[in-house]
Motif scaffolding. Structure first.
Motif, short mmCIF file in Angstrom:
data_model
loop_
_atom_site.label_atom_id
_atom_site.label_comp_id
_atom_site.label_asym_id
_atom_site.label_seq_id
_atom_site.Cartn_x
_atom_site.Cartn_y
_atom_site.Cartn_z
N VAL A 165 -4.70 0.62 -6.17
CA VAL A 165 -4.81 0.13 -7.55
C VAL A 165 -5.65 -1.14 -7.53
CG1 VAL A 165 -3.55 -0.61 -9.61
CG2 VAL A 165 -2.52 1.07 -8.07
N ALA A 166 -6.55 -1.27 -8.49
CA ALA A 166 -7.40 -2.46 -8.55
C ALA A 166 -6.61 -3.66 -9.06
CB ALA A 166 -8.59 -2.20 -9.46
N PRO A 167 -6.85 -4.85 -8.51
CA PRO A 167 -6.17 -6.05 -9.01
C PRO A 167 -6.35 -6.29 -10.50
CG PRO A 167 -7.24 -6.51 -6.92
CD PRO A 167 -7.69 -5.13 -7.33
N LEU A 168 -7.49 -5.86 -11.04
CA LEU A 168 -7.76 -6.07 -12.46
C LEU A 168 -6.71 -5.39 -13.34
CD1 LEU A 168 -9.69 -7.29 -14.53
CD2 LEU A 168 -11.01 -5.15 -14.46
N THR A 169 -6.16 -4.28 -12.88
CA THR A 169 -5.10 -3.59 -13.63
C THR A 169 -3.90 -4.51 -13.81
OG1 THR A 169 -5.79 -1.43 -12.78
CG2 THR A 169 -3.54 -1.61 -13.63
N PHE A 170 -3.46 -5.13 -12.74
CA PHE A 170 -2.30 -6.01 -12.81
C PHE A 170 -2.61 -7.31 -13.54
CE2 PHE A 170 -1.19 -3.30 -9.18
CZ PHE A 170 0.07 -2.89 -9.57
N GLN A 171 -3.85 -7.77 -13.44
CA GLN A 171 -4.23 -8.98 -14.18
C GLN A 171 -4.16 -8.72 -15.68
OE1 GLN A 171 -7.75 -11.04 -12.84
NE2 GLN A 171 -8.25 -11.73 -14.91
N ALA A 172 -4.65 -7.55 -16.11
CA ALA A 172 -4.63 -7.23 -17.54
C ALA A 172 -3.19 -7.08 -18.05
CB ALA A 172 -5.41 -5.94 -17.77
N VAL A 202 13.84 -5.31 -2.70
CA VAL A 202 12.83 -4.41 -2.19
C VAL A 202 13.11 -3.01 -2.70
CG1 VAL A 202 12.25 -5.75 -0.12
CG2 VAL A 202 14.09 -4.06 -0.01
N ALA A 203 12.06 -2.31 -3.11
CA ALA A 203 12.18 -0.93 -3.59
C ALA A 203 11.39 -0.04 -2.62
CB ALA A 203 11.63 -0.81 -5.00
N PRO A 204 12.06 0.48 -1.59
CA PRO A 204 11.35 1.24 -0.56
C PRO A 204 10.65 2.47 -1.12
CG PRO A 204 13.57 0.67 0.17
CD PRO A 204 13.50 0.37 -1.30
N ALA A 205 9.51 2.80 -0.52
CA ALA A 205 8.77 4.01 -0.86
C ALA A 205 8.02 4.46 0.39
CB ALA A 205 7.79 3.76 -2.01
N MET A 206 8.38 5.64 0.88
CA MET A 206 7.75 6.14 2.10
C MET A 206 8.10 7.60 2.30
SD MET A 206 10.26 4.15 4.78
CE MET A 206 10.30 2.71 3.69
N GLY A 246 0.82 -1.20 0.00
CA GLY A 246 0.00 0.00 0.00
C GLY A 246 0.85 1.25 0.00
N GLY A 247 0.51 2.20 -0.84
CA GLY A 247 1.23 3.46 -0.95
C GLY A 247 0.95 4.07 -2.30
N ILE A 248 1.08 5.39 -2.40
CA ILE A 248 0.75 6.05 -3.65
C ILE A 248 1.63 5.57 -4.79
CG2 ILE A 248 2.26 8.01 -3.20
CD1 ILE A 248 -1.17 7.98 -5.02
N ALA A 249 2.85 5.09 -4.49
CA ALA A 249 3.75 4.61 -5.54
C ALA A 249 3.25 3.30 -6.16
CB ALA A 249 5.16 4.42 -4.99
N GLU A 271 8.01 -13.36 -17.56
CA GLU A 271 6.70 -13.76 -17.07
C GLU A 271 6.55 -13.17 -15.68
OE1 GLU A 271 3.89 -17.71 -16.27
OE2 GLU A 271 5.96 -17.94 -16.99
N VAL A 272 5.46 -12.44 -15.46
CA VAL A 272 5.28 -11.72 -14.20
C VAL A 272 3.99 -12.16 -13.53
CG1 VAL A 272 5.10 -9.44 -13.11
CG2 VAL A 272 6.45 -9.72 -15.20
N ARG A 273 4.10 -12.45 -12.25
CA ARG A 273 2.91 -12.69 -11.44
C ARG A 273 2.91 -11.71 -10.28
NH1 ARG A 273 1.31 -19.04 -11.99
NH2 ARG A 273 1.86 -19.19 -14.20
N VAL A 274 1.74 -11.31 -9.86
CA VAL A 274 1.62 -10.21 -8.91
C VAL A 274 0.90 -10.67 -7.65
CG1 VAL A 274 0.72 -7.87 -8.55
CG2 VAL A 274 1.57 -8.55 -10.81
N VAL A 275 1.45 -10.25 -6.52
CA VAL A 275 0.83 -10.44 -5.21
C VAL A 275 0.56 -9.06 -4.63
CG1 VAL A 275 1.15 -11.28 -2.86
CG2 VAL A 275 1.98 -12.63 -4.79
N MET A 276 -0.66 -8.82 -4.19
CA MET A 276 -1.03 -7.51 -3.62
C MET A 276 -1.44 -7.65 -2.17
SD MET A 276 -3.26 -5.83 -6.74
CE MET A 276 -3.21 -4.17 -6.04
N THR A 277 -1.03 -6.70 -1.35
CA THR A 277 -1.52 -6.65 0.01
C THR A 277 -2.90 -6.00 0.01
OG1 THR A 277 -0.61 -4.46 0.48
CG2 THR A 277 0.84 -6.37 0.85
N ALA A 278 -3.59 -6.12 1.13
CA ALA A 278 -4.91 -5.50 1.23
C ALA A 278 -4.81 -3.99 1.06
CB ALA A 278 -5.54 -5.85 2.58
N ALA A 279 -3.77 -3.37 1.62
CA ALA A 279 -3.60 -1.92 1.50
C ALA A 279 -3.33 -1.51 0.06
CB ALA A 279 -2.48 -1.45 2.41
#
Length: 401
Positions: free
Chosen positions: A44-51, A117-121, A11-14, A31-39
């Motif tokens: 960003v909606a999961p559908l964006t990363f699925q597409a 890890v690519a920190p953003a804060m 979670g974060g604006i980045a 080949e990329v697969r995506v894991v998203m936290t609840a935050a």
């Protein structure tokens, strides 16, 4: 390239930049697969990363749809590399302490492939001792920290904490061997100003912030070098994955650097060392007189020249900050001090130089030169480290042949 990359999004604006990272990685054949936290799903909606990825996004730790309901193990074994971008302060803390309370933190604990890890804060969160301790732990555990960059943040504040741009992250992930050209090299960087005491209260110093030297130390560590940073007094956190030695005076810095040279392969003298120190230090505070005051000065040791005079000597890179006639002064120092390379920059101009997050460099070596255009000091450091690595290896190849 057919590299399998698992992208974790916190979670974060980045988080919106992570979508562009997926696109760039796919463009390079990954080949990329995506894991998203609840935050992350709040931004960003999961559908964006699925597409963009062509795969369903993984969201839950306990997924009955997965065989044996152990998706975290399956994903961890599938990936050639795992990158978390953006990586929040919370995620860094979890990973540093081995916590696993959601899908992303659990698969990170289960992963046996390279982890980035690519920190953003916010800049204040980045600077907190707790965050820096967590980063040091992660670096010691072999986690590769990419960034952050410095600049304007979404909250309107300025400082370190911006996630690296997707193109920079993509290049790092796809060129691990290429972007670690100093793997195994022992490198010493001196950075920041020195302070030369007049009395218990006052000192002579300069405007150096240490930003360029710290960026170089961080870039060298990312390039695979074993880095020791000898630092004058600055208000900067220690970059992850390296050792830092704090000093105050030019004599202190000279002693610390020379003590390390027996094992060093490369020395980068990026510190703004005071050329002179007061001949005497008053034991009590000096009082203001009625007329002019004269301070007798004694010349300080020339650290970079003393290192370059060693036999055998490491690969020595000097710095020159000039207000005029930059090339002549820089080339003169290169020859007079027997340096392998010198990086010179203008000071007293509108952009770049002391205190700025941006700079440009003119780099000289015997028989050649390169211009590195105005950019963020973190990006400039990457370019200079690449140049140093090329010439370091070329010199060693000549010696061996």
């Amino acid at each position: 390239m057919n590299k399998r990359i698992l992208l974790g999004v916190c979670g974060g604006i980045a988080a919106y930049k992570a979508a562009e990272l997926v696109r760039l990685l796919r463009k390079q054949g990954c080949e990329v697969r995506v894991v998203m936290t609840a935050a992350a799903r709040e931004f960003v909606a999961p559908l964006t990363f699925q597409a963009l990825s062509g795969h369903a996004v993984h969201l839950h730790l306990l997924d009955a749809g997965q065989e044996q309901a152990m998706g975290h193990i399956h994903l961890a074994r599938w990936a050639d590399a795992v990158v978390v971008a953006p990586a929040s302060a919370d995620l860094l803390a979890k990973l540093a302490h081995g916590l696993a309370d959601d899908l992303l933190s659990t698969l990170l604990l289960a992963a046996d492939c390279p982890v980035y890890v690519a920190p953003a804060m916010n800049q204040a969160m980045w600077a907190k001792p707790a965050t820096q301790r967590n980063l040091a732990t992660l670096a010691a555990d072999g986690v590769r920290v990419l960034g952050p960059a410095s600049g304007e943040q979404a909250c309107g504040e300025l400082g370190l904490g911006r996630m690296l741009e997707p193109a920079e992250l993509c290049d790092s992930l796809l060129s691990d061997d290429r972007d670690r050209p100093l793997r195994g090299a022992r490198l010493v960087v001196s950075a920041g100003p020195t302070r030369e005491a007049l009395d218990p209260v006052r000192f002579i110093s300069n405007r150096s912030s240490g930003k360029m030297g710290y960026a170089l130390a961080a870039a060298a560590a990312r390039a695979g070098a074993q880095v020791t940073l000898v630092s004058g007094p600055v208000a900067l956190p220690t970059p992850p994955g390296l050792e830092r030695i704090d000093v105050e005076t030019a004599a202190d810095m000279h002693a610390a650097v020379m003590a390390l040279m027996g094992e060093a392969d490369i020395y980068i003298g990026a510190a703004a060392v005071a050329d002179y120190r007061p001949s005497e230090i008053a034991p009590v505070k000096l009082k203001k007189g009625r007329g002019a005051s004269v301070i007798a000065l004694t010349q300080n040791p020339d650290i970079v020249a003393d290192v370059a005079a060693l036999k055998p000597k490491p690969f020595v890179v000097g710095f020159a900050a000039e207000t005029d006639d930059l090339e002549n002064y820089a080339r003169g120092k290169l020859i007079a001090k027997n340096l392998d390379m010198i990086a010179a920059n203008w000071i007293g101009r509108e952009d770049g130089g002391f205190d700025s997050d941006r700079n440009a460099l003119q780099v000289y070596w015997p028989g050649g030169a390169a211009s590195l255009a105005m950019t963020e000091k973190s990006a400039l450091a990457e370019q200079l480290i690449t140049l140093i690595a090329e010439h370091f290896h070329a010199k060693n190849s000549t010696k061996s042949s």
